[in-house]
Design an enzyme around this catalytic site. Structure first.
Site, mmCIF file in Angstrom:
data_model
loop_
_atom_site.group_PDB
_atom_site.id
_atom_site.type_symbol
_atom_site.label_atom_id
_atom_site.label_comp_id
_atom_site.label_asym_id
_atom_site.label_seq_id
_atom_site.Cartn_x
_atom_site.Cartn_y
_atom_site.Cartn_z
ATOM 1 N N ARG A 51 9.043 -6.940 -10.097
ATOM 2 C CA ARG A 51 8.722 -8.505 -10.813
ATOM 3 C C ARG A 51 9.799 -9.411 -10.321
ATOM 4 N NH1 ARG A 51 11.385 -9.667 -14.482
ATOM 5 N NH2 ARG A 51 11.711 -7.714 -15.799
ATOM 6 N N ASP A 176 -4.465 -30.030 -9.134
ATOM 7 C CA ASP A 176 -5.005 -28.483 -9.116
ATOM 8 C C ASP A 176 -6.442 -28.882 -8.045
ATOM 9 O OD1 ASP A 176 -7.245 -26.956 -9.812
ATOM 10 O OD2 ASP A 176 -6.762 -26.385 -11.430
ATOM 11 N N LYS A 201 -10.564 -18.380 -7.278
ATOM 12 C CA LYS A 201 -11.739 -19.301 -6.712
ATOM 13 C C LYS A 201 -11.960 -19.453 -5.565
ATOM 14 C CE LYS A 201 -11.792 -19.949 -11.095
ATOM 15 N NZ LYS A 201 -11.221 -21.182 -12.234
#
Ligand code: PLP
Length: 385
Positions: A51, A176, A201
């Site tokens: 993590r 973004d 994407k």
């Protein structure tokens, strides 16, 4: 790799040194949760628990940082996980966010419903209108959230002007960059403080992995450190296999974006000449209101476009359901072409809010298939209108 290596070279080599033990050209996928210590606290290369850090994720984070021209990249389990980690790090109850009026529906939902419940306020504005943004900034505003091109109406916002305004008012400007990708647009070079991505994407590029990222500009090292702490302490990290797939996709980003852009322009031109289509929203068309700005701020116009059907919502649904190569699905940015009816699919969550999308809109994610096959598919759908 030299420090001055160009974009496509960085995409392939940044963070991707060969494996020193075996000489494997591709760094291995470190599918491990933990790391043996040479005596208590004796960490090899600083890794303790996955993590907190994993070499496959480190490789991706270095690659992302290098591609966006930032000082540090952080990789997350999804785009929204990245946005959430950032916003929760920099905002406290009572703070205010200025957000674009046709940003990704999930970003709007995160700010409105998740952060709103914790006392974060927001204003939704057209970020392509600099005066509107200036008027929306309050003393409590901490973040200006910009998406350009926007989703789904492909509005173009002036990153350099917005970042300058943000600096003047002490507000962090986040871009973004999911739609353009760093291959076509470099927000940090234009003055943005932070770049956010859904790597699901174009960066991943093959519709086979969900992920997100943040990249921080020089001067924002301390902020990157704080968000890095949230990444570790809240734990929305990307797993090693997801990080590997994303890295693998990124290596071909440059060539893919060239083809996406070329195919999308051909399709936009075809659609623009048809009576059944009231408007085509593609920044590569001279008829697009943001065309000149896009030509200045981007090095290509990308693979996303939207259309407004003259026949309204019913025609939009019919078009979206009658293509064959363009498959009906949410998401975007993969090698395969997709079609989406935002009102009922990706933007259903913003229906009835100030970010609602008209029912007559259809969004296309133009893939890298042969353009003649894609055009034939579009012609078939137009014939059925
Ligand atoms: C998909 C998307 C997101 C959210 O990313 P996930 O990986 O789905 O969490 C954010 N911004 C834009 C522009 C997107 O297209």
């Amino acid at each position: 790799m030299h420090d001055d290596a160009r974009f496509d070279t960085r995409a392939i080599h940044a963070g991707q040194a060969f494996d020193p033990t075996t000489g494997a050209v591709i760094p291995p996928i470190y599918q491990t949760s933990t790391y043996v210590q040479d005596g208590i606290g004796g960490l090899r290369s600083g890794y303790e628990y996955s993590r907190g850090g994993n070499p496959t994720r480190t490789a991706l984070e270095s690659q992302l940082g290098a591609l966006e021209g930032g000082v540090r990249g952080l990789s997350f389990a999804s785009g929204l996980a990245a946005e959430d980690a950032f916003l929760r790090t920099v905002l406290a109850p009572g703070d205010h966010v200025v957000i674009g009026d046709d940003v990704y529906g999930g970003t709007h939902r995160l700010v409105r419903r998740v952060l709103g419940a914790w006392g974060i306020r927001h204003s939704t504005v057209d970020t392509s209108d600099l005066d509107a943004v200036r008027a929306a900034i309050e003393p409590a505003t901490r973040v200006l959230w910009v998406e350009t091109p926007s989703n789904p109406l492909m509005k173009i916002s002036d990153v350099a002007a917005l970042a300058a305004l943000g600096r003047e008012r002490g507000v962090l400007t986040v871009v973004d960059n999911t739609f353009a990708s760093p291959a076509l647009q470099q927000p940090i070079a234009l003055g943005a403080d932070v770049v956010a991505h859904s790597t699901t994407k174009y960066l991943g590029g093959h519709s086979d992995v969900v992920g997100g990222a943040l990249v921080f500009a020089a001067g924002q090292e301390e902020l990157a450190e704080r968000v890095g702490f949230t990444q570790f302490a809240a734990g929305a990290v990307s797993g090693p296999f997801d990080a590997f797939l994303t890295t693998r996709g990124i290596k071909t980003l440059g060539v893919r974006m060239e083809r996406h852009s070329r195919n999308a322009l051909a399709i936009a031109q075809r659609l623009e000449s048809h009576d059944g289509i009231a408007r085509v929203f593609y920044p590569g068309l001279p008829s697009h209101p943001g065309h000149e700005l896009a030509a200045r701020q981007m090095s290509g116009f990308g693979g996303m476009l939207s259309i407004e059907l003259a026949g309204g919502g019913e025609a939009a649904r019919r078009f979206a359901e009658s293509t064959e190569l363009f498959q009906l699905a949410e998401s975007l940015g993969g090698v395969e072409s997709l079609v989406n009816h935002p009102w009922s699919m990706t933007h259903a969550s913003v229906r009835g809010t100030e970010a609602e999308v008209p029912e007559s809109i259809v969004r296309l994610s133009v893939g890298i298939e042969d353009v003649d096959d894609l055009l034939a598919d579009i012609d078939g759908a137009l014939a059925r209108l």
